[in-house]
Design an enzyme around this catalytic site. Structure first.
Site: not given
Length: 224
Positions: A76-78, A80
């Site tokens: 999720h988010s960072y 990735g």
């Protein structure tokens, strides 16, 4: 049975994934929600030495210690940034990748380089509120359990060789109502790419709270 390894975004621990973790386990799967070094209950490991490489090793070390050879990595988010580098380093241990409104970096990119000006300003403000090595989350809607996050993880460029291209199952989830999203370019780049399965959900960035059933369904499908 599939094995899911869940990587949260900045400021959050593996606890953020609890609804998804419970849903996956109820479906009979093995699940490892990860808290990265220097964050949340692993905040005592903080310091200027923690960077993106540290977080990648957190996950690679888990895969090796648990002898996982068919992981579906969810970032999720960072997160990735982390799953991209893990899949590049140990593609033989990765069966699928799910980017939940997340960074999908190219070689040499950092999170800071990818985000728009709004998020660059937020990074600067967060670092100013921290101690220079860590960033503080300043948004009032943050989960109260959110902690500081090592700043170097957002500044270090990722190094990718292309090995992750061997991972056939690649899924992207775009949150359409994430105000000020830094991921529009990423969504536009991937949605017409036949190598990707792309979903757009009419929710904000907090997918696990705003779209728990849809999130679970998409993640489960990535293991089929």
């Amino acid at each position: 049975m599939a094995t899911f390894v869940l990587i949260p975004g900045v400021l959050h621990g593996g606890w953020w994934y609890r609804p998804l973790t419970e849903g996956l386990r109820a479906a009979g799967h093995e699940v490892y929600p990860v808290t990265l070094s220097g964050v949340s209950e692993r905040g005592h490991l903080g310091g200027g030495a923690i960077n993106l490489d540290t977080h990648v090793q957190d996950v690679v070390g888990l895969l090796e210690a648990e002898r996982v050879e068919d992981a579906v990595l969810v970032g999720h988010s960072y997160g990735g940034m982390v799953i991209s580098a893990v899949a590049d380093r140990v593609p033989e241990r990765v069966a699928g990748l799910v980017y939940a409104d997340a960074f999908v970096p190219r070689d040499g990119e950092s999170a800071h380089a990818i985000v728009n000006d709004l998020w660059k300003q937020r990074y600067v403000a967060g670092a100013a509120a921290g101690n220079g090595h860590t960033m503080v989350g300043l948004h009032p809607a943050l989960d109260p359990r959110a902690t500081v996050h090592p700043m170097a993880t957002l500044l270090q460029p990722v190094r990718l060789t292309g090995s992750a291209d061997a991972v056939a199952r690649r899924v992207y989830i775009h949150a359409e109502r994430f105000e000020g999203t830094p991921f529009l370019e990423t969504y536009g780049r991937l949605r017409d790419d036949p190598a990707w399965t792309v979903h757009a959900l009419p929710v904000g960035h907090d997918l696990v709270q705003e779209a728990p059933e849809e999130f679970l369904k998409i993640v489960l499908a990535a293991a089929e």
